[in-house]
Design a protein around this motif. Structure first.
Motif, PDB file in Angstrom:
ATOM      1  N   ASP A 138     174.754 -16.734   2.737  1.00 58.80           N
ATOM      2  CA  ASP A 138     173.544 -17.073   2.231  1.00 58.80           C
ATOM      3  C   ASP A 138     173.803 -18.475   1.482  1.00 58.80           C
ATOM      4  O   ASP A 138     173.062 -19.805   1.658  1.00 58.80           O
ATOM      5  CB  ASP A 138     173.302 -16.143   1.249  1.00 58.80           C
ATOM      6  N   PHE A 139     174.730 -18.498   0.625  1.00 62.52           N
ATOM      7  CA  PHE A 139     174.967 -19.741  -0.238  1.00 62.52           C
ATOM      8  C   PHE A 139     175.218 -20.914   0.658  1.00 62.52           C
ATOM      9  O   PHE A 139     174.715 -22.122   0.402  1.00 62.52           O
ATOM     10  CB  PHE A 139     175.818 -19.203  -1.333  1.00 62.52           C
ATOM     11  N   PHE A 140     176.260 -20.679   1.569  1.00 59.76           N
ATOM     12  CA  PHE A 140     176.705 -21.688   2.437  1.00 59.76           C
ATOM     13  C   PHE A 140     175.890 -21.953   3.509  1.00 59.76           C
ATOM     14  O   PHE A 140     176.379 -22.777   4.300  1.00 59.76           O
ATOM     15  CB  PHE A 140     178.337 -21.422   2.536  1.00 59.76           C
ATOM     16  N   SER A 185     176.073 -12.761   0.525  1.00 63.47           N
ATOM     17  CA  SER A 185     175.696 -13.877  -0.301  1.00 63.47           C
ATOM     18  C   SER A 185     176.445 -14.943  -0.236  1.00 63.47           C
ATOM     19  O   SER A 185     175.759 -16.245  -0.399  1.00 63.47           O
ATOM     20  CB  SER A 185     176.192 -13.344  -1.999  1.00 63.47           C
ATOM     21  N   LEU A 186     177.738 -15.073   0.007  1.00 65.49           N
ATOM     22  CA  LEU A 186     178.588 -16.410   0.381  1.00 65.49           C
ATOM     23  C   LEU A 186     177.816 -17.056   1.618  1.00 65.49           C
ATOM     24  O   LEU A 186     177.614 -18.119   1.584  1.00 65.49           O
ATOM     25  CB  LEU A 186     179.958 -15.937   0.682  1.00 65.49           C
TER      26      LEU A 186
END
Lengths: 349, 349
Positions: A113-115, A110-111
């Motif tokens: 993906d987010f960044f 997720s991190l």
């Protein structure tokens, strides 16, 4: 190709991840250059570790705290310099080597993906389906792959196992044999449950089949084709304990392929393909299977296998390069406020 | 109690989330004070928005870019001041109001988990199970809750629907009716598929049952007890389009409870309890059910319902306060390097 290794994490497999990274470094360097070694410590701080410091003692003695701290930002990891100015230390390709929580549960996916960070490793959905053994079971069933029968219990439940002893008790969300026990009779049950509940509020119980045949198969989808490892018949006692597993994660030596008929090999590969589906794109995973009376059962999915199961591939670096070129693309989402404009127009505002 | 609202996100429901936040503000302020309004824009930048600027035009005109940028850090969101010094702007309780991607797919749940931030909203696993309609189906089945029959198709597949027309086509991973079509005969199929594939590589097809009874029920587990909303029979056409839904997300007016027999009410609540399980702890969700021939079917789980389904609760602020006091605790993991020490000892290093 350049790649950065990410390892550590707040997980019961933190130490295993360090061993995994140290091991993998020995297998890289010819075609794949290591750009940075990024350690995630027990406080969720990231550190940039020099290659020469990649020794287990450097971490266990906390010496790593002298290393440069990093921060996550758009596209990668950054050092913070003078006046808060940020300097990138990774050129946007990370290999996720964090086993267990953080690495395999979907948090780091997720991190990234987010960044907007390119990485080799399971995406969010693939992580959740692999990490929770209960979800793995219901997912495998839906894919048409058998698993052993099971029941789920929570801390407060009274256990009435539908299976004959011996049974095996596992926390639903941990790997590497942590909290896992084989229970031979009712007398052993309470202690085994205590062990499992120490790590998780939920446990999964299965029949334990002694002397079952086990086969491990790693692979990935590269350019829309499956690339498979050799099939390994793990040389193990009834159940590897954590220390055995620990040593198991530091393997680099290539091993011999299991001597099995071609039909079994193809059937294992077909089961792997069903599990991998599209949601595992971008990851090199290892599926561990049981074979009982010629029937194949999925035991577990390792979406970040120990030292990336490098020892199962004859040209591991080539697999990494192929995978790096086959990472799934995100669906671009345009935000243009057309509905807000329309509704403001209708409202006359 | 103080709380910060987080809204926006890179999602097809970005605008809906803005409406949701603006709406919710009107329902808070008596017992629950808003500490900060945090906007996540289309570039994944966070901004601190003044309450007086919480109007849709402020966002659609990009005026928000003048607001102070925030960064995620341990325990919450921070402003970066002189010399890179960080000043916290939230006191560690966030309400996740991001619908669709980022908010409902598990990405923000992971970020909050990683940065140790208290939040109201679905956790990682609950998000993934709700966001992917295929996983919702197989999860519901395993929980003992019916869903309509379905098939899954990918962009490359030729469609041979096992259902009689009309059918309904939905992208597997989107909410708010985006990309959803009812298909009355084969002639309409291709266009409907194109619409759905525009948003997702995977679609789910179900029979479309005209005039089916629909009931929505929101709730949460607070102090280990379920707190339920009234049951709503949504006043809708056959299928809400995106604009209807958009207006639907701005509801604040309390509505009347559906006139249904007590047994149906209890049965809907029981189905909700089965779905919620432990993995939904910390979230206020809305389950949308169908009732066909007195049988209950789960249609979908909204883990971040529009404006938090505030209009279904008589004292919405009290629900938020209860939920804030019932957030799931993370299992603490100690990292003590005992295995590395042991192995170093064995190796004599």
């Amino acid at each position: 190709m350049k790649i950065s290794l990410l390892f550590g994490g707040i997980s019961y497999e933190h130490e295993i991840s360090i061993v995994s990274a140290i091991t993998l470094i020995q297998k890289l360097g010819k075609k794949v250059q290591i750009e940075a070694c990024i350690f995630l410590d027990s406080q969720h701080n990231f550190y940039s570790i020099h290659l020469e410091n990649m020794k287990s003692k450097y971490f266990s003695t906390q010496e790593y705290k002298k290393a440069k701290k990093l921060e996550l930002g758009n596209g990668g990891f950054y050092e913070t310099g003078l006046l808060g100015k940020k300097k990138p230390v990774t050129s946007n390709l990370i290999l996720n080597l964090i086993h267990g929580a953080d690495g395999e549960d979907g948090v780091l996916a997720s991190l990234f993906d987010f960044f907007n960070i390119n990485f080799i490793g399971p995406r969010l959905e693939a992580s959740v389906l692999s990490y929770n053994k209960y979800l793995t079971k219901i997912y495998a069933k839906e894919c048409g792959v058998n698993t052993l029968p099971f029941t789920i219990y929570h801390k407060k439940d009274t256990i009435q196992t539908p299976f004959e002893y011996p049974i095996i008790i596992k926390p639903t969300c941990l790997g590497s044999s942590i909290g896992v026990s084989v229970v031979n009779d009712e007398k052993e049950l309470e202690y085994a449950l205590d062990c499992a509940y120490e790590f998780s509020n939920e446990v999964i119980i299965e029949p334990f089949i002694k002397g079952v045949k086990e086969y491990n198969l790693a692979g990935a989808k590269i350019n829309n084709e499956f690339v498979f490892s050799i099939i390994e018949e793990p040389d193990k006692k009834d159940l590897l304990n954590f220390e055995d597993k620990y040593l198991d994660f530091s393997r680099t030596q290539e091993i011999l392929s299991a001597e099995i008929p071609d039909t079994l090999k193809v059937n294992l590969q077909n089961a792997f393909k069903k599990i991998y589906a599209d949601s595992f794109n971008g990851a090199l995973i290892r599926c561990d299977f049981f074979v009982i009376d010629e029937k194949i059962y999925l035991n577990e999915i390792n979406p970040v296998p120990g030292s990336m199961a490098n020892y199962l591939f004859s040209d591991f670096e080539e697999v990494l390069i192929g995978l790096a070129n086959s990472l799934p693309k995100k669906h671009a989402i345009k935000i243009n406020y057309q509905y807000i404009h329309k509704i403001q127009h209708i409202k006359g505002k």
